[in-house]
Design a protein around this motif. Structure first.
Motif, PDB file in Angstrom:
ATOM      1  N   LEU A  59      -8.293  15.425  -4.206  1.00  0.00           N
ATOM      2  CA  LEU A  59      -7.758  14.785  -5.166  1.00  0.00           C
ATOM      3  C   LEU A  59      -6.382  14.295  -4.818  1.00  0.00           C
ATOM      4  N   ASP A  60      -5.646  13.146  -5.025  1.00  0.00           N
ATOM      5  CA  ASP A  60      -4.201  13.044  -4.981  1.00  0.00           C
ATOM      6  C   ASP A  60      -3.690  11.880  -5.592  1.00  0.00           C
ATOM      7  N   PRO A  61      -3.683  12.220  -6.846  1.00  0.00           N
ATOM      8  CA  PRO A  61      -3.687  11.000  -7.719  1.00  0.00           C
ATOM      9  C   PRO A  61      -1.987  10.802  -7.911  1.00  0.00           C
ATOM     10  N   PRO A  62      -1.590   9.620  -8.403  1.00  0.00           N
ATOM     11  CA  PRO A  62      -0.284   8.880  -8.696  1.00  0.00           C
ATOM     12  C   PRO A  62       0.224  10.002 -10.071  1.00  0.00           C
ATOM     13  N   ARG A  63       1.301  10.003 -10.420  1.00  0.00           N
ATOM     14  CA  ARG A  63       2.128  10.995 -11.335  1.00  0.00           C
ATOM     15  C   ARG A  63       1.209  11.066 -12.400  1.00  0.00           C
ATOM     16  N   ALA A 123       0.738  -1.245  -0.052  1.00  0.00           N
ATOM     17  CA  ALA A 123       0.026  -0.158  -0.081  1.00  0.00           C
ATOM     18  C   ALA A 123       0.810   1.265  -0.039  1.00  0.00           C
ATOM     19  N   PHE A 124       0.465   2.359  -0.724  1.00  0.00           N
ATOM     20  CA  PHE A 124       1.014   3.506  -0.805  1.00  0.00           C
ATOM     21  C   PHE A 124       1.157   4.063   0.631  1.00  0.00           C
ATOM     22  N   PHE A 125       2.316   4.925   0.879  1.00  0.00           N
ATOM     23  CA  PHE A 125       2.377   5.743   2.172  1.00  0.00           C
ATOM     24  C   PHE A 125       3.295   6.849   1.935  1.00  0.00           C
ATOM     25  N   GLN A 126       2.982   8.039   2.183  1.00  0.00           N
ATOM     26  CA  GLN A 126       3.795   9.294   1.880  1.00  0.00           C
ATOM     27  C   GLN A 126       5.415   8.661   2.459  1.00  0.00           C
ATOM     28  N   SER A 127       6.378   9.269   1.878  1.00  0.00           N
ATOM     29  CA  SER A 127       7.622   8.889   2.117  1.00  0.00           C
ATOM     30  C   SER A 127       8.537  10.050   2.883  1.00  0.00           C
ATOM     31  N   ALA A 148      -7.380   7.750  -2.116  1.00  0.00           N
ATOM     32  CA  ALA A 148      -7.506   7.647  -0.779  1.00  0.00           C
ATOM     33  C   ALA A 148      -6.267   7.180   0.000  1.00  0.00           C
ATOM     34  N   GLY A 149      -5.602   6.165  -0.705  1.00  0.00           N
ATOM     35  CA  GLY A 149      -4.313   5.553  -0.065  1.00  0.00           C
ATOM     36  C   GLY A 149      -5.150   4.731   1.271  1.00  0.00           C
ATOM     37  N   ALA A 150      -4.155   4.654   2.305  1.00  0.00           N
ATOM     38  CA  ALA A 150      -4.693   3.895   3.599  1.00  0.00           C
ATOM     39  C   ALA A 150      -5.743   4.982   4.505  1.00  0.00           C
ATOM     40  N   GLY A 151      -6.068   6.225   3.673  1.00  0.00           N
ATOM     41  CA  GLY A 151      -6.774   7.335   4.425  1.00  0.00           C
ATOM     42  C   GLY A 151      -6.269   8.477   5.110  1.00  0.00           C
ATOM     43  N   LEU A 152      -5.055   8.675   4.815  1.00  0.00           N
ATOM     44  CA  LEU A 152      -4.258   9.727   5.363  1.00  0.00           C
ATOM     45  C   LEU A 152      -5.236  11.077   5.607  1.00  0.00           C
ATOM     46  N   PHE A 153      -5.887  11.391   4.290  1.00  0.00           N
ATOM     47  CA  PHE A 153      -6.750  12.568   4.605  1.00  0.00           C
ATOM     48  C   PHE A 153      -8.421  12.332   4.861  1.00  0.00           C
ATOM     49  N   THR A 154      -8.570  10.752   4.541  1.00  0.00           N
ATOM     50  CA  THR A 154      -9.871  10.720   4.763  1.00  0.00           C
ATOM     51  C   THR A 154     -10.348  10.517   6.499  1.00  0.00           C
ATOM     52  N   VAL A 173     -12.036   6.546  -1.910  1.00  0.00           N
ATOM     53  CA  VAL A 173     -12.005   5.982  -3.003  1.00  0.00           C
ATOM     54  C   VAL A 173     -10.716   5.548  -3.381  1.00  0.00           C
ATOM     55  N   GLU A 174     -10.441   4.314  -3.519  1.00  0.00           N
ATOM     56  CA  GLU A 174      -8.934   3.728  -3.635  1.00  0.00           C
ATOM     57  C   GLU A 174      -8.861   2.647  -4.268  1.00  0.00           C
ATOM     58  N   SER A 175      -7.789   2.405  -5.456  1.00  0.00           N
ATOM     59  CA  SER A 175      -8.355   1.041  -6.050  1.00  0.00           C
ATOM     60  C   SER A 175      -7.373   0.115  -5.723  1.00  0.00           C
ATOM     61  N   HIS A 176      -6.267   0.366  -5.074  1.00  0.00           N
ATOM     62  CA  HIS A 176      -5.291  -0.705  -4.759  1.00  0.00           C
ATOM     63  C   HIS A 176      -5.880  -1.483  -3.766  1.00  0.00           C
ATOM     64  N   ARG A 206     -13.428   0.410  -2.606  1.00  0.00           N
ATOM     65  CA  ARG A 206     -12.237  -0.075  -3.741  1.00  0.00           C
ATOM     66  C   ARG A 206     -12.485   0.143  -4.917  1.00  0.00           C
ATOM     67  N   GLN A 207     -12.160   0.861  -5.837  1.00  0.00           N
ATOM     68  CA  GLN A 207     -12.600   1.135  -7.221  1.00  0.00           C
ATOM     69  C   GLN A 207     -11.631   2.286  -7.663  1.00  0.00           C
ATOM     70  N   THR A 208     -11.496   2.254  -8.972  1.00  0.00           N
ATOM     71  CA  THR A 208     -10.815   3.248  -9.570  1.00  0.00           C
ATOM     72  C   THR A 208     -11.653   4.689  -9.497  1.00  0.00           C
ATOM     73  N   THR A 209     -10.936   5.831  -9.592  1.00  0.00           N
ATOM     74  CA  THR A 209     -11.700   6.932  -9.290  1.00  0.00           C
ATOM     75  C   THR A 209     -12.818   7.110 -10.792  1.00  0.00           C
TER      76      THR A 209
HETATM   77  C1  LIG Z   1      -0.240   9.551  -4.489  1.00  0.00           C
HETATM   78  S1  LIG Z   1      -1.104   8.171  -3.791  1.00  0.00           S
HETATM   79  C2  LIG Z   1      -2.104   9.217  -2.343  1.00  0.00           C
HETATM   80  C3  LIG Z   1      -2.530   8.211  -1.129  1.00  0.00           C
HETATM   81  C4  LIG Z   1      -3.205   9.168  -0.229  1.00  0.00           C
HETATM   82  N1  LIG Z   1      -3.639  10.107  -0.441  1.00  0.00           N
HETATM   83  C5  LIG Z   1      -2.041   9.346   0.702  1.00  0.00           C
HETATM   84  O1  LIG Z   1      -1.487  10.665   0.773  1.00  0.00           O
HETATM   85  O2  LIG Z   1      -1.487   8.532   1.540  1.00  0.00           O
HETATM   86  C6  LIG Z   1      -2.080   7.806  -4.899  1.00  0.00           C
HETATM   87  C7  LIG Z   1      -2.956   6.664  -4.563  1.00  0.00           C
HETATM   88  O3  LIG Z   1      -4.024   6.353  -5.458  1.00  0.00           O
HETATM   89  C8  LIG Z   1      -4.075   4.993  -5.575  1.00  0.00           C
HETATM   90  N2  LIG Z   1      -4.569   4.965  -7.209  1.00  0.00           N
HETATM   91  C9  LIG Z   1      -3.882   4.865  -8.229  1.00  0.00           C
HETATM   92  N3  LIG Z   1      -4.625   5.003  -9.323  1.00  0.00           N
HETATM   93  C10 LIG Z   1      -5.914   5.214  -8.863  1.00  0.00           C
HETATM   94  C11 LIG Z   1      -6.960   4.999  -9.731  1.00  0.00           C
HETATM   95  N4  LIG Z   1      -7.172   5.024 -10.855  1.00  0.00           N
HETATM   96  N5  LIG Z   1      -8.104   5.136  -9.048  1.00  0.00           N
HETATM   97  C12 LIG Z   1      -7.950   5.244  -7.581  1.00  0.00           C
HETATM   98  N6  LIG Z   1      -6.881   5.027  -6.813  1.00  0.00           N
HETATM   99  C13 LIG Z   1      -5.744   4.946  -7.494  1.00  0.00           C
HETATM  100  C14 LIG Z   1      -2.819   4.463  -5.399  1.00  0.00           C
HETATM  101  O4  LIG Z   1      -2.985   3.012  -4.996  1.00  0.00           O
HETATM  102  C15 LIG Z   1      -2.401   5.481  -4.127  1.00  0.00           C
HETATM  103  O5  LIG Z   1      -2.920   4.829  -2.867  1.00  0.00           O
END
Ligand SMILES: C[S@@+](CC[C@H](N)C(=O)[O-])C[C@H]1O[C@@H](n2cnc3c(N)ncnc32)[C@H](O)[C@@H]1O
Length: 426
Positions: free
Chosen positions: A350-354, A255-259, A285-291, A304-307, A330-333
């Motif tokens: 919103l906090d998407p990946p790259r 699971a993702f977490f801020q590094s 949402a990841g593990a819910g850091l902001f939730t 909402v978190e897909s992983h 548990r779904q994609t956004t």
């Molecule tokens: C940058 S992290 C942010 C997580 C969280 N907000 C945090 O700060 O810990 C992006 C998160 O989006 C999830 N993710 C990636 N693609 C996604 C998608 N299409 N829909 C929903 N979640 C997705 C990843 O698994 C990851 O947990």
């Protein structure tokens, strides 16, 4: 053929940009105002990527990099500049990216958040390599390469992670890591508990014996995960937790977490800072850091978190803190937004990946008519692209913040606060 080059500005990605012989040139570890001799490495899309050979005339702000591996290891990009100047350049890069990619002329303040620029990383992905001679080494890859740079100490890692790195690189451990490709370390908020994840197949030992010895003999190691092919084996403590403010987050392997550890409470506060309301959405949402903090402020929150592992943590973290008003999905956004019918959230985080959110998911989001959107991002180019789409959808950019979570590297965490002026007083 080497040539002389005078960079004009630093750009996103850690390089300095300039022009020579009618072409755009990008060079790492050089500064605007310098005269340098460089050597081309490759040409991609008409841009010459070159490496510095000699500084012919140094910029006054150039400093001696504190880390002895700077320039070999690919982890840091700016140790030749002091941190205050790094941050000024990063703010310029954020403005320039908003303008160039989003066509957004942001001439107002960018609020900057900074903290201790050293020992800030709570995570490390150490690479393991075994030479033909049989010698195994541990370190990081050189920039844009799979060449290992063996490392004794990394100045941006937390003290605990450095101590574990120091022990793992002793011959008695290195031999036992043969067959692994990566050793991933995650330290908790107090820097006194560590989870070690081994990727690959340790050859010298039965996995349980290696895990047992790591747990017994390395100070602070609380759990060991061995990831081999599709299988995951967990030894030691079954639950790893990380505290931020009043919340304790369960974090499962994968699971993702801020590094970056020092600015986390400030990041959470800024992202979740909003007037209390009926309904908030936390997307990616990841593990819910902001939730979880949003759960204190809003009557109802959906994360909402897909992983799969992260979505499981999100659910467990909401339950363990007694939140009845948080739903974990548990779904994609994109899938979630396409089917979600309830309009008018007060706030969407919103906090998407790259790769960012993208136009189609943003279109669904705009149709929901959230009053406010807080968009936090680790990749300014896709953030700027997505912000342009939100502005075209009727949103106004109110504030821009920058978190220097990763000093000495080009990485930046950005936050944009947007509002729909026509809905703001709803
Ligand atoms: C940058 S992290 C942010 C997580 C969280 N907000 C945090 O700060 O810990 C992006 C998160 O989006 C999830 N993710 C990636 N693609 C996604 C998608 N299409 N829909 C929903 N979640 C997705 C990843 O698994 C990851 O947990």
């Amino acid at each position: 053929m080497p040539f002389e080059f005078s960079p004009q500005k630093l750009v996103y990605g850690g390089e300095a940009l300039g022009y020579a012989q009618g072409r755009t040139v990008l060079v790492p570890r050089v500064l605007p105002g310098e005269r340098v001799e460089v050597e081309p490495v490759r040409i991609a899309k008409g841009v010459v990527h070159a490496r510095p050979l000699r500084i012919l005339e140094a910029a006054p702000e150039r400093i001696t990099p504190p880390c002895r591996y700077f320039g070999q290891c690919g982890g840091c990009h700016y140790q030749h500049l002091d941190v205050e100047r790094q941050v000024c350049w990063k703010a310029d890069i954020v403005r320039e990216t908003l303008q160039r990619i989003g066509k957004i002329a942001w001439d107002r303040e960018i609020r900057i958040h900074q903290a201790n620029p050293w020992n800030y990383r709570n995570q490390a992905q150490l690479k393991v390599m075994t030479a033909e001679s049989g010698d195994t080494a541990l370190g990081f890859f050189a920039a844009e390469s799979h060449q290992l740079v063996p490392i004794e100490e990394c100045l941006i890692l937390s003290p605990r992670l450095n101590s574990i790195l120091g022990q793992l690189r002793q011959p008695r451990w290195l031999g036992r890591l043969r067959g692994c490709t990566e050793v991933e370390l995650l330290a908790n908020d107090q820097d006194d508990r560590v989870r070690i994840t081994l990727h690959g197949n340790p050859e010298a030992d039965a996995p349980e014996r290696l895990a047992d010895d790591l747990l017994q003999q390395l100070d602070g190691v609380a759990s060991v995960v061995i990831l081999e092919g599709r299988g995951t084996r967990l030894y030691g403590e079954s639950v790893f937790t990380y505290r931020v403010g009043e919340f304790k987050y369960r974090l499962s392997p994968g699971a993702f977490f801020q590094s970056s550890r020092y600015l986390l409470p400030e990041l959470v506060k800024s992202v979740t800072d909003a007037e209390p309301g009926d309904f908030a959405l936390d997307l990616y949402a990841g593990a819910g850091l902001f939730t979880l903090p949003l759960g204190r402020c809003f009557e109802r929150v959906i994360g909402v978190e897909s992983h799969p592992a992260a979505a499981g943590d999100l659910q467990a973290n909401a339950e363990s803190h007694g939140f009845k008003n948080i739903r974990a999905v548990r779904q994609t956004t994109s899938d979630f937004l396409r089917r979600f019918a309830q309009k008018d959230p007060d706030l969407v985080v919103l906090d998407p990946p790259r790769c960012g959110v993208g136009n189609s998911a943003l279109k669904y989001l705009i149709d929901l008519q959230p009053r406010r959107v807080h968009y936090v991002a680790c990749h300014p180019p896709t953030w700027a692209r997505d912000l342009a789409c939100l502005l075209a959808g009727g949103y106004r950019l109110e504030e821009v913040e920058m978190f220097d979570c990763f000093p000495h590297t080009y990485h930046i965490e950005c936050l944009a606060r947007l509002v729909r002026p026509d809905l703001a007083s709803r």
